[in-house]
Design a protein around this motif. Structure first.
Motif, PDB file in Angstrom:
ATOM      1  N   ALA A  13      52.359  39.124 -42.617  1.00  0.00           N
ATOM      2  CA  ALA A  13      51.743  37.953 -41.993  1.00  0.00           C
ATOM      3  C   ALA A  13      52.749  36.821 -41.804  1.00  0.00           C
ATOM      4  O   ALA A  13      52.673  36.073 -40.826  1.00  0.00           O
ATOM      5  N   ILE A  14      53.685  36.681 -42.726  1.00  0.00           N
ATOM      6  CA  ILE A  14      54.707  35.646 -42.574  1.00  0.00           C
ATOM      7  C   ILE A  14      55.555  35.932 -41.332  1.00  0.00           C
ATOM      8  O   ILE A  14      55.857  35.031 -40.539  1.00  0.00           O
ATOM      9  N   GLY A  15      55.939  37.199 -41.147  1.00  0.00           N
ATOM     10  CA  GLY A  15      56.663  37.551 -39.926  1.00  0.00           C
ATOM     11  C   GLY A  15      55.831  37.301 -38.691  1.00  0.00           C
ATOM     12  O   GLY A  15      56.325  36.812 -37.661  1.00  0.00           O
ATOM     13  N   MET A  16      54.532  37.616 -38.771  1.00  0.00           N
ATOM     14  CA  MET A  16      53.629  37.394 -37.644  1.00  0.00           C
ATOM     15  C   MET A  16      53.498  35.903 -37.333  1.00  0.00           C
ATOM     16  O   MET A  16      53.310  35.522 -36.165  1.00  0.00           O
ATOM     17  N   THR A  17      53.616  35.056 -38.339  1.00  0.00           N
ATOM     18  CA  THR A  17      53.517  33.615 -38.125  1.00  0.00           C
ATOM     19  C   THR A  17      54.618  33.128 -37.191  1.00  0.00           C
ATOM     20  O   THR A  17      54.370  32.323 -36.279  1.00  0.00           O
ATOM     21  N   PHE A  18      55.846  33.590 -37.414  1.00  0.00           N
ATOM     22  CA  PHE A  18      56.953  33.217 -36.526  1.00  0.00           C
ATOM     23  C   PHE A  18      56.623  33.570 -35.079  1.00  0.00           C
ATOM     24  O   PHE A  18      56.857  32.778 -34.165  1.00  0.00           O
ATOM     25  N   VAL A  19      56.074  34.768 -34.870  1.00  0.00           N
ATOM     26  CA  VAL A  19      55.783  35.241 -33.519  1.00  0.00           C
ATOM     27  C   VAL A  19      54.655  34.426 -32.883  1.00  0.00           C
ATOM     28  O   VAL A  19      54.761  33.963 -31.738  1.00  0.00           O
ATOM     29  N   ILE A  20      53.569  34.228 -33.618  1.00  0.00           N
ATOM     30  CA  ILE A  20      52.413  33.522 -33.056  1.00  0.00           C
ATOM     31  C   ILE A  20      52.735  32.057 -32.801  1.00  0.00           C
ATOM     32  O   ILE A  20      52.206  31.452 -31.860  1.00  0.00           O
ATOM     33  N   LEU A  21      53.620  31.468 -33.587  1.00  0.00           N
ATOM     34  CA  LEU A  21      54.024  30.087 -33.342  1.00  0.00           C
ATOM     35  C   LEU A  21      54.688  29.916 -31.985  1.00  0.00           C
ATOM     36  O   LEU A  21      54.678  28.818 -31.410  1.00  0.00           O
ATOM     37  N   THR A  22      55.259  30.991 -31.447  1.00  0.00           N
ATOM     38  CA  THR A  22      55.889  30.927 -30.124  1.00  0.00           C
ATOM     39  C   THR A  22      54.960  31.456 -29.028  1.00  0.00           C
ATOM     40  O   THR A  22      55.419  31.821 -27.953  1.00  0.00           O
TER      41      THR A  22
END
Length: 343
Positions: free
Chosen positions: A74-83
């Motif tokens: 989920a932390i990795g997914m956060t980087f992606v969704i923030l963009t």
């Protein structure tokens, strides 16, 4: 004289009205900021009442250990969704990295890799490279060729799963060395290694997003890509980087999962991307990009982990757990949309 008196009364009325308007606004901001934490606390209180086994130290450690894999994803997914992106491939990357890295650490007579098993650093390095490479391929498709993130990562979901089955021949990679299994089953000062890795990933990600230029650029690209490009930010490079980060963290999660089970399964990681997205959205990160915190994502992952654990303790079937999780995702998105409408 009457006009002066009237003006004075109007000023008093305006002054008296200001705190009344500020209080609801402040309450609303606090509810948005701490609502997910309050929800987690209330859930823990309820479960501690209805189940005597919930607050035991053994169960709490078990919840944190189980949450660590989804939390890292989920932390990795956060980087992606923030963009303003999405990464649907992380579950398949978990499986691919698991079988590839485990093939360098197996003592099985089948011998996937000549010379195996190798010292633990070798399979770990191979796993990180593999996960990062899969994420980078998605990043190239999104950033360089402008393929919609949904399409690019959906394709990678299928491709990575196929590569997993081809590489492993559809068979598990068993008999992993104790050194490799330590990252999933070992502990340091009584704290399981997966929990420590989860904490390290969180701390580093929080620092990157809040204290570095790259983190500010991630928010800028997600908030307004056109303005970021006009301002001279390397939008393509940032979009590429977040998918590589997501792939690398999926690789770490894949190795932890393989090490925990003692055997890398080609069927591992199915639907893991859904739990990761759920944790991010429930944690308050906007699917429209530019808004969110990795702290919220961690709390969202813990909320899902506690909910799953509590429902297991209460004997609720997994089918109902999926329904509840889906309802949480929809509710979180509706809340996000309502906040934007109010703004």
């Amino acid at each position: 004289m009457h006009e002066r008196e009237r003006d004075r009364v109007e000023d008093q009325i305006k002054t008296a009205a200001q705190p009344r308007r500020m209080i609801p606004a402040r309450i609303g901001r606090d509810a948005q900021r701490y609502g997910i934490l309050i929800a987690l606390a209330l859930l823990c209180i309820v479960l501690s009442i209805v189940s005597e086994n919930f607050l035991t130290s053994r169960n709490i450690i078990n919840v944190l250990r189980q949450t660590s894999i989804n939390g890292i994803l989920a932390i990795g997914m956060t980087f992606v969704i923030l963009t303003r992106g999405i990464d649907l491939s992380v579950g398949s990357v978990v499986a691919l990295v698991g079988v590839v890295s485990a093939s360098f650490a197996t003592t099985s007579a089948a011998g996937f890799i000549p010379g195996a098993p190798y010292m633990p650093l070798i399979p770990i390095a191979v796993g990180l490279i593999t996960g990062t490479a899969m994420g980078a391929l998605s990043g190239i498709a999104v950033a360089r060729f402008a393929v919609p993130a949904f399409v690019a990562t959906l394709g990678m979901l299928s491709a990575a799963r196929g590569l997993t089955l081809i590489y492993s021949g559809g068979r598990p990679v068993p008999a992993l060395t104790d050194g490799y299994r330590w990252i999933g089953t070992g502990d340091i000062a009584g704290i399981p290694v997966p929990i420590i890795l989860f904490g390290l990933v969180f701390a580093l990600s929080h620092f990157v997003l809040t204290r570095t230029r790259f983190g500010r650029h991630v928010y800028a690209v997600g908030g307004n890509p056109h303005a970021a490009k006009v301002s001279g930010l390397p939008v393509r490079a940032i979009r590429f980087s977040v998918y590589a980060i997501s792939g690398a963290l999926a690789g770490i999660a894949g190795m932890i999962l393989a090490a925990r089970t003692g055997s890398a399964l080609p069927q591992a990681g199915v639907a893991y991307e859904l739990d990761a997205i759920a944790a991010v959205v429930i944690g308050g990160t906007s699917l429209a990009g530019g808004v969110g915190r990795v702290t919220g994502t961690v709390i969202g992952a813990l909320l899902i982990g506690v909910m799953n654990n509590g429902l297991d303790l209460l004997g609720v079937e997994s089918y109902y757990q999926q329904v509840i999780k889906g309802a949480l995702i929809v509710a979180a998105v509706m809340l996000d949309r309502s906040r934007k409408t109010e703004d």
